[in-house]
Design an enzyme around this catalytic site. Sequence first.
Site, PDB file in Angstrom:
ATOM      1  N   GLU A   1       9.627  -4.166  10.164  1.00  0.00           N
ATOM      2  CA  GLU A   1      10.081  -2.882   9.617  1.00  0.00           C
ATOM      3  C   GLU A   1      10.705  -1.992  10.693  1.00  0.00           C
ATOM      4  O   GLU A   1      10.104  -1.774  11.763  1.00  0.00           O
ATOM      5  CB  GLU A   1       8.882  -2.160   8.969  1.00  0.00           C
ATOM      6  CG  GLU A   1       9.258  -0.797   8.383  1.00  0.00           C
ATOM      7  CD  GLU A   1       8.226  -0.244   7.414  1.00  0.00           C
ATOM      8  OE1 GLU A   1       7.189  -0.910   7.167  1.00  0.00           O
ATOM      9  OE2 GLU A   1       8.468   0.862   6.895  1.00  0.00           O
TER      10      GLU A   1
ATOM     11  N   ASP B 283       0.847  -1.203   0.000  1.00  0.00           N
ATOM     12  CA  ASP B 283       0.000   0.000   0.000  1.00  0.00           C
ATOM     13  C   ASP B 283       0.885   1.256   0.000  1.00  0.00           C
ATOM     14  O   ASP B 283       0.375   2.381  -0.043  1.00  0.00           O
ATOM     15  CB  ASP B 283      -1.027  -0.004   1.132  1.00  0.00           C
ATOM     16  CG  ASP B 283      -0.417  -0.073   2.518  1.00  0.00           C
ATOM     17  OD1 ASP B 283       0.819  -0.174   2.621  1.00  0.00           O
ATOM     18  OD2 ASP B 283      -1.179  -0.023   3.508  1.00  0.00           O
ATOM     19  N   SER B 284       2.213   1.061  -0.008  1.00  0.00           N
ATOM     20  CA  SER B 284       3.126   2.178  -0.280  1.00  0.00           C
ATOM     21  C   SER B 284       2.803   2.805  -1.636  1.00  0.00           C
ATOM     22  O   SER B 284       3.248   3.914  -1.928  1.00  0.00           O
ATOM     23  CB  SER B 284       4.584   1.691  -0.260  1.00  0.00           C
ATOM     24  OG  SER B 284       4.749   0.555  -1.086  1.00  0.00           O
TER      25      SER B 284
ATOM     26  N   GLU C 254      -1.176  -5.332   9.021  1.00  0.00           N
ATOM     27  CA  GLU C 254      -0.299  -4.760  10.043  1.00  0.00           C
ATOM     28  C   GLU C 254      -0.840  -5.020  11.446  1.00  0.00           C
ATOM     29  O   GLU C 254      -2.039  -4.866  11.691  1.00  0.00           O
ATOM     30  CB  GLU C 254      -0.151  -3.249   9.819  1.00  0.00           C
ATOM     31  CG  GLU C 254       0.507  -2.921   8.488  1.00  0.00           C
ATOM     32  CD  GLU C 254       0.728  -1.420   8.284  1.00  0.00           C
ATOM     33  OE1 GLU C 254       0.523  -0.619   9.217  1.00  0.00           O
ATOM     34  OE2 GLU C 254       1.113  -1.055   7.143  1.00  0.00           O
TER      35      GLU C 254
HETATM   36  O1  KIV Z   1       3.566  -1.054   1.628  1.00  0.00           O
HETATM   37  C1  KIV Z   1       4.729  -1.450   1.550  1.00  0.00           C
HETATM   38  O2  KIV Z   1       5.439  -1.234   0.581  1.00  0.00           O
HETATM   39  C2  KIV Z   1       5.269  -2.177   2.687  1.00  0.00           C
HETATM   40  C3  KIV Z   1       6.759  -2.312   2.769  1.00  0.00           C
HETATM   41  C4  KIV Z   1       7.300  -1.089   3.411  1.00  0.00           C
HETATM   42  C5  KIV Z   1       7.185  -3.544   3.473  1.00  0.00           C
HETATM   43  O3  KIV Z   1       4.550  -2.607   3.543  1.00  0.00           O
END
Ligand code: KIV
Length: 264
Positions: A182, A45-46, A115
């Site tokens: 993380e 979700d980044s 998460e």
């Molecule tokens: O959303 C993402 O890209 C992530 C990474 C930072 C592991 O969760």
Amino acid sequence: MSRLNLTNLRKMKSEQNKIAMLTAYDASFAYALEQAGIDVILVGDSLGMVIQGQESTLPVTVEDMIYHTRNVIRGCETVFVIADMPFMSYGNTEQAINNAARLMAEGGAQMVKLEGGAIVADTIKQLTQRGIPVCAHLGLLPQSVHRLGGYRVQGRDEEGAQQLISDAQTIEQAGADLLVLECVPADLAERVTAAVDIPVIGIGAGANCDGQVLVLYDMLGLTPGKRPRFSHDFLAETGAIPAAITKYVQDVKSGQFPTLEQQY
Ligand code: KIV
């Protein structure tokens, strides 16, 4: 051609072969990552930040995730693909089951990531009992950025460290098959990795995890602003995108990435 699966990933942990993982959000990069020998793609979700230009991951929707996961799946044939469950898409069990099922059935993901620790243990149990593989995410939780007061290293004191180890064991007992860790000190990441049988993939968590993940645009030097200490600009080092991704895979597999300077 068949995709890598959880049995392969578990075997990699037991044989101490490092797992190389990167994020991707489209078919072209999925293809490039596969050609470079990446094991796992995370449709993170980044994408809210690096694709959509949002300030955090919070505005990302399930529809966004399905769209990008589908595109990634079309671009690769052998890579294991994980899709993130966006903010509040797993707020209760029914919601979690419906949204995870959509990410798998409509998006084509092989696993979903969410998460949290003990607080999401029951959700993980409900999903895995229904055949939905789950990757947990501990340490810095980007979806909780406003509660955490920013993107900070987690588990620095012994109380926080014990909590994190306990959370890792709880999510494993609940049925999680993979863990992303993380931004935690490297010695804590090593303790977590030893405390569970499931593979632990670190980002800003030192070299002693079972594998590494980075946000693709960070390791290509495309993210505006200050690059996180744990990342590295592989494109600047190699001069071409395929070479940059290949170098990342080689450096993760050989243990050359991350270095001591790239950990906490
Ligand atoms: O959303 C993402 O890209 C992530 C990474 C930072 C592991 O969760």
